[in-house]
Design an enzyme around this catalytic site. Structure first.
Site, PDB file in Angstrom:
ATOM      1  N   ARG A   1      -6.854  -0.727 -10.553  1.00 61.76           N
ATOM      2  CA  ARG A   1      -5.460  -0.916 -10.145  1.00 61.76           C
ATOM      3  C   ARG A   1      -4.502  -0.143 -11.039  1.00 61.76           C
ATOM      4  O   ARG A   1      -4.573  -0.222 -12.259  1.00 61.76           O
ATOM      5  CB  ARG A   1      -5.099  -2.401 -10.216  1.00 61.76           C
TER       6      ARG A   1
ATOM      7  N   GLY B   1       3.986   0.117  -4.058  1.00 63.47           N
ATOM      8  CA  GLY B   1       3.162   0.917  -3.160  1.00 63.47           C
ATOM      9  C   GLY B   1       3.097   2.406  -3.474  1.00 63.47           C
ATOM     10  O   GLY B   1       2.586   3.183  -2.683  1.00 63.47           O
TER      11      GLY B   1
ATOM     12  N   HIS C   1       6.592  -4.125   2.372  1.00 65.73           N
ATOM     13  CA  HIS C   1       7.187  -2.950   1.724  1.00 65.73           C
ATOM     14  C   HIS C   1       8.664  -2.804   2.094  1.00 65.73           C
ATOM     15  O   HIS C   1       9.526  -2.634   1.237  1.00 65.73           O
ATOM     16  CB  HIS C   1       6.405  -1.706   2.150  1.00 65.73           C
TER      17      HIS C   1
ATOM     18  N   TYR D   1      41.261  -2.653 -22.761  1.00 62.91           N
ATOM     19  CA  TYR D   1      40.959  -2.917 -21.354  1.00 62.91           C
ATOM     20  C   TYR D   1      40.365  -1.689 -20.680  1.00 62.91           C
ATOM     21  O   TYR D   1      40.476  -0.573 -21.175  1.00 62.91           O
ATOM     22  CB  TYR D   1      42.233  -3.342 -20.591  1.00 62.91           C
TER      23      TYR D   1
HETATM   24  P1  ADP Z   1       0.037  -2.895  -5.907  1.00 61.73           P
HETATM   25  O1  ADP Z   1       0.580  -2.495  -7.224  1.00 61.73           O
HETATM   26  O2  ADP Z   1       0.193  -1.850  -4.858  1.00 61.73           O
HETATM   27  O3  ADP Z   1       0.497  -4.258  -5.500  1.00 61.73           O
HETATM   28  P2  ADP Z   1      -2.387  -4.100  -6.830  1.00 61.73           P
HETATM   29  O4  ADP Z   1      -3.132  -3.470  -7.928  1.00 61.73           O
HETATM   30  O5  ADP Z   1      -1.541  -5.265  -7.170  1.00 61.73           O
HETATM   31  O6  ADP Z   1      -1.546  -2.979  -6.093  1.00 61.73           O
HETATM   32  O7  ADP Z   1      -3.416  -4.494  -5.718  1.00 61.73           O
HETATM   33  C1  ADP Z   1      -3.044  -4.867  -4.424  1.00 61.73           C
HETATM   34  C2  ADP Z   1      -3.779  -6.104  -4.001  1.00 61.73           C
HETATM   35  O8  ADP Z   1      -5.170  -5.929  -4.119  1.00 61.73           O
HETATM   36  C3  ADP Z   1      -3.476  -7.303  -4.862  1.00 61.73           C
HETATM   37  O9  ADP Z   1      -2.344  -7.969  -4.451  1.00 61.73           O
HETATM   38  C4  ADP Z   1      -4.700  -8.162  -4.626  1.00 61.73           C
HETATM   39  O10 ADP Z   1      -4.526  -8.965  -3.507  1.00 61.73           O
HETATM   40  C5  ADP Z   1      -5.769  -7.164  -4.394  1.00 61.73           C
HETATM   41  N1  ADP Z   1      -6.579  -7.098  -5.604  1.00 61.73           N
HETATM   42  C6  ADP Z   1      -6.389  -6.320  -6.680  1.00 61.73           C
HETATM   43  N2  ADP Z   1      -7.319  -6.571  -7.621  1.00 61.73           N
HETATM   44  C7  ADP Z   1      -8.090  -7.556  -7.135  1.00 61.73           C
HETATM   45  C8  ADP Z   1      -9.208  -8.281  -7.639  1.00 61.73           C
HETATM   46  N3  ADP Z   1      -9.701  -8.042  -8.840  1.00 61.73           N
HETATM   47  N4  ADP Z   1      -9.733  -9.218  -6.859  1.00 61.73           N
HETATM   48  C9  ADP Z   1      -9.255  -9.469  -5.625  1.00 61.73           C
HETATM   49  N5  ADP Z   1      -8.210  -8.825  -5.096  1.00 61.73           N
HETATM   50  C10 ADP Z   1      -7.623  -7.881  -5.840  1.00 61.73           C
HETATM   51 MG    MG Z   2       0.399  -5.803  -6.688  1.00 58.32          MG
END
Ligand code: ADP
Ligand code: MG
Ligand code: MG
Length: 882
Positions: free
Chosen positions: A96, A105, A456, A851
């Site tokens: 992530r 996004g 979004h 002011y």
């Molecule tokens: P964004 O920054 O676009 O929100 P994220 O990294 O938060 O991206 O990931 C989007 C979604 O993916 C998260 O809201 C979550 O639901 C899912 N996700 C991310 N990591 C995990 C994980 N380790 N286990 C389950 N779902 C995950």
């Molecule tokens: Mg997120």
């Protein structure tokens, strides 16, 4: 440790914390913080933003990083009792992105990493859930191909779409295990076909490629465009979080969702969120399926729900702010995947701030600091007039408040090109995606058919302070035909519609707008700000109507009345022209005598409206040619009216023409040539003040002389004002208090401030002109090329928008210092556009002005910014002059 590139979180080894967002990104820092608080978070680790920056600089991982990743993976294997790539119990992770500031996004995430043709079978065996295993696999192939191999998401959508059609399935969840297994095969084939590579089977290779792709996504066009839009630095880089997967797609006791601890649109204190059962995270954020309100969880899994509520409350207490959270439920077990301080609409920000004080969570000062001053602008925008006759054709979610009236467009590109022609447009989409951001930016409002309050469209619109109606499911949007249909209405591109962001209504045609009402929370917050701030706030106001607005918006006086505006009004302009065309002083005085009663009543009007508050009146400022007719026809008309020849008018126009009118014969320079203009204005002001005095009201005129360059010229002007004031007071047998001061707008005057202040009672910095002359930049033309300076990083911000502290600011400081050295109670203010811009207001506080003066609707912004500056920099003693 300079070379620590990786920070662990969870499973008892958390190394980071919320304070480390610059290094770990917002997501990573808060995952670590939640893990430390004992909140259930799947364990993982964060590669730092520094690691990203170094990687992007050299195109390879810094030394030791890859070994560190492997070490962390073994830690996770032990924690989970699983093996990465293992064929009995495979460990899967998500990769992530997470920058310092959230960029909804904009960058990429890959889920279910670690799956391949073997581990997917292992996953099936281990869970006894074939459907889940292949659902995870097809998602992984899709995301990996999209993020790492730059393949189009749409190509995968087409395949699943075709499969659904073939099987008669309405939703993804209606596809069977075998369908999904087949789909995975199709996806793999698509990858091979389109990108020419075999889908990588080695989990460590998958991991390395995914991490690199996320690092590289910092530099993709979308992310760059987003950073431009929000003035975020390109230098930060993004962190990467590698985290053990938890599964929301294992069945009906699983799900994934997003929630706010309060309503981000209204501020109401109620858990606001959405959940999708049997799904993985991306589905919610992307608005692919319309989720259910979080309240459903209360019925279906009451224990999970109350645990979630408890976590929300804890996080709010901990962060002292409204939280925006992402979570997943796996077989009835709740996991938190993200938390951050939630973005919210301005009304919501104000309400949350005030209520959190009442709840004892934050102090008044914290409340005042929590609201972005500029965002108050949104509260002052008009709303749809519910009383006006409107035809509501559909209703969606009130995703971002306000009102929008515009012509329908269906693509971001069309939005941009029409907006360039000055058209008001409303962007209508099935759902928005990060590619739409430029179109959203120029739209009056945004309307989507799918997605909730956390989609979004909703998130970005609130951030932009734009009206948005989302999830309007009755809409059938057909972008290729450039139409949408709803409840029997057909709307084409270019048709007018209106959006009510407070109710979610979609209205046909151009709805009537009404002035907004200020909420009681707004009044409360502003009262706190007024209690706190040192800096006064006055208004730029020329008319009684302006004065009424100024008082409504909490101004304490007028900081700039531009008298030339009075000269343009009906009944006066002819006398002004007669004055300019006059052949000699005698004629000129006669024309001025005709203007006097108008001016006197103008000033009396201001004094009556403002009572015993200061009214700063600037004497005539523009060059005379501005008052003369421009076209042949107007010249003929004026000639006839004033009973002179057209030739005379032409000659005068010719005579007053200047190469550089802004640096020409204007302001106090006119008075050097025509002292009688200043005499008339001074007389009108003092006579009006005398009339007020007779009625028992002590008006406080502050007479301001514009465009002064030094003491001799200043003294010449001042003496005329004082002489006239004395004459009038003697005639009337009344004494009135008035000040005479100067507008500081020419650098030379700032340097001569010590001399000028020997007799000037106030300085008012006209920072528009002062910026223009300090920079030698025409404020009327610079707009054409300044954006390039900003793009190329040659200046931080447009100096006409936010005061340039380094250059213009230093000149201001010099003038104040020299002025105050000779006159301790010199009153100092600012009356340029900067007076209503938060960072400039902060600067005015820092140089201890008395002011700022700004347009009336900007006053609340100035009041709040002034309070914030006081909290940040401390109080000081202002000038006691009245
Ligand atoms: P964004 O920054 O676009 O929100 P994220 O990294 O938060 O991206 O990931 C989007 C979604 O993916 C998260 O809201 C979550 O639901 C899912 N996700 C991310 N990591 C995990 C994980 N380790 N286990 C389950 N779902 C995950
Ligand atoms: Mg997120
Ligand atoms: Mg000026």
């Amino acid at each position: 440790m300079a070379d620590k590139w990786i920070y662990a979180f969870g499973a008892g080894d958390t190394e980071g914390s919320a304070g480390m967002r610059e290094l770990l990104g917002g997501k990573g820092a808060n995952l670590a913080e939640m893990a430390s608080l004992g909140i259930p978070v799947p364990p993982g680790f964060t590669l730092t933003t520094q690691c990203c920056v170094t990687y992007l600089g050299s195109n390879k991982f810094p030394d030791g990083v890859w070994d560190g990743v492997k070490l962390q993976m073994s830690r996770l294997e032990i924690a989970m009792g699983a093996k990465f790539g293992g064929e009995a119990n495979p460990l899967l992770v998500s990769v992530r992105s997470g920058a310092r500031e959230s960029m909804p996004g904009m960058m990429d995430t890959v889920l279910n990493l670690g799956l391949n043709d073997k581990t997917v079978v292992a996953l099936e065996k281990k869970t006894g859930n074939r459907r889940f295993a292949f659902d995870s696999y097809r998602r992984f192939i899709n995301m990996f191909a999209n993020v790492v191999l730059n393949m189009e998401h749409r190509d995968f959508e087409n395949l699943i779409g075709a499969m659904k059609k073939d099987r008669g399935a309405l939703n993804d969840v209606d596809l069977s295990a075998d369908d999904l297994a087949e789909l995975s095969k199709q996806y793999e084939a698509l990858v091979k076909d389109k990108s020419g590579v075999t889908f990588p089977q080695d989990p460590y290779e998958q991991l390395r490629l995914a991490i690199e792709a996320v690092f590289n996504s910092w530099k993709n066009d979308r992310a760059i465009a987003y950073r431009r839009l929000y003035s975020l630095s390109d230098e930060w880089g993004t962190a990467v979080n590698v985290q053990c997967m938890v599964y929301g797609n294992m069945g009906d006791d699983c799900g994934t969702g997003v929630a706010f601890s309060r309503n981000p649109s209204t501020g109401e204190r109620a858990l606001y969120g959405e959940i999708l059962f049997n799904a993985q995270g991306e589905d919610v954020v992307a608005g692919i399926r319309t989720p259910e309100p979080i309240a459903v969880l209360m019925e279906r899994m009451p224990e999970c729900f109350s645990q979630f509520k408890e976590i929300c409350a804890r996080l709010e207490d901990h962060y002292k702010d409204m939280q925006d959270m992402e979570f997943t439920i796996q077989n009835g077990r709740l996991f938190m995947l993200q938390t951050r301080n939630g973005k919210r609409a301005a009304v919501a920000a104000v309400r949350i701030a005030v209520e959190m004080v009442a709840e004892g969570r934050i102090t008044k000062e914290e409340a005042v600091l929590s609201v972005e001053p500029d965002s108050l602008d949104q509260l002052l925008h008009p709303a749809i007039d519910a009383k006006g006759e409107v035809l509501i054709i559909a209703s969606g979610l009130a995703a971002s408040p306000g009102a929008a009236v515009g012509q329908v467009v269906f693509t971001a590109d069309e939005a941009v090109s029409r907006a360039e022609n000055g058209e008001a447009i409303i962007l209508v989409r099935q759902e928005t995606s990060p590619e739409d951001i430029m179109g959203m930016n120029v739209a009056q409002g945004i309307l989507t058919a799918r997605g909730g309050l956390t989609s979004h469209a909703a998130v970005v619109a609130r951030q932009m302070g734009k009206c948005c109606v989302a999830g309007c499911t009755a809409l059938d949007v057909q972008p290729d035909k450039k139409i949408f249909q709803t409840n029997g209405h057909l709307i084409k591109e270019g048709d007018w519609i209106s959006l009510n962001g407070n109710s979610g209504d979609v209205i046909i045609g151009q709805a009537k707008l009404k002035q907004p009402e200020m909420t009681s929370e707004f009044t409360t917050l502003m009262a706190w700000a007024d209690d706190i701030r040192t800096l006064g706030v006055r208004a730029n106001a020329d008319t009684v109507a302006d004065c009424v607005a100024a008082l409504k918006y909490g101004c304490e006086g007028i900081g700039l009345c531009r008298t030339e505006h009075m000269f343009f009004e009906e009944g006066r302009i002819d006398h002004v022209r007669a004055m300019i065309l006059a052949e000699d002083e005698f004629e000129r005085r006669r024309a001025l005598d005709n203007l006097l009663p108008f001016q006197r009543s103008d000033f009396r009007g201001l004094f009556e409206a403002m009572g015993e508050r200061p009214v700063t009146i600037r004497l005539l400022d523009p060059p005379l040619h501005e008052f003369l007719p421009k076209t042949e026809r107007d010249m003929a008309q004026v000639a006839a009216l004033l009973n002179v020849s057209v030739e005379t008018v032409k000659r005068a126009t010719e005579y007053h023409k200047e190469q550089n009118p802004m640096l020409g014969h204007r302001g106090c320079r006119l008075v050097v040539t025509f002292p009688e203009i200043c005499e008339m204005q001074a007389r009108a002001i003092i006579e009006a003040a005398c009339e007020m005095k007779k009625k028992g009201v002590t008006a406080i005129p502050e007479i301001m002389i514009p465009l002064v360059t030094g003491e001799a010229e200043w003294e010449f002007n001042r003496e005329i004002v004082v002489r006239l004031a004395n004459e009038v007071m003697k005639e009337q047998g009344i004494k009135v208090r008035y000040l005479v001061g100067t507008m500081m707008e020419i650098p030379r005057a700032c340097f001569r401030a010590g001399k000028i202040a020997e007799s000037a009672e106030f300085f008012s910095f006209g920072t528009n002109d002062l910026t223009q002359m300090t920079y030698g930049l025409s404020r009327d033309d610079a707009g054409r090329f300044l954006p390039e300076y900003i793009e190329k990083n040659l200046i931080g911000r447009d100096p006409f928008v936010a005061i340039d502290r380094e250059g213009v600011g230093e000149i201001v400081e010099i003038a104040i210092k020299r002025g105050k050295a000779v006159r301790k109670n010199l009153e100092v203010g600012i009356c340029g556009e900067h007076g209503g811009e938060p960072s400039s207001v902060e600067f005015c506080h820092m140089v201890k002005m008395d002011y700022v003066s700004c347009a009336p609707p900007r006053a609340p912004i100035a009041r709040l910014a002034a309070a914030q500056a006081t909290i940040t920099h401390g109080k000081y003693k202002t000038t006691e002059i009245h």
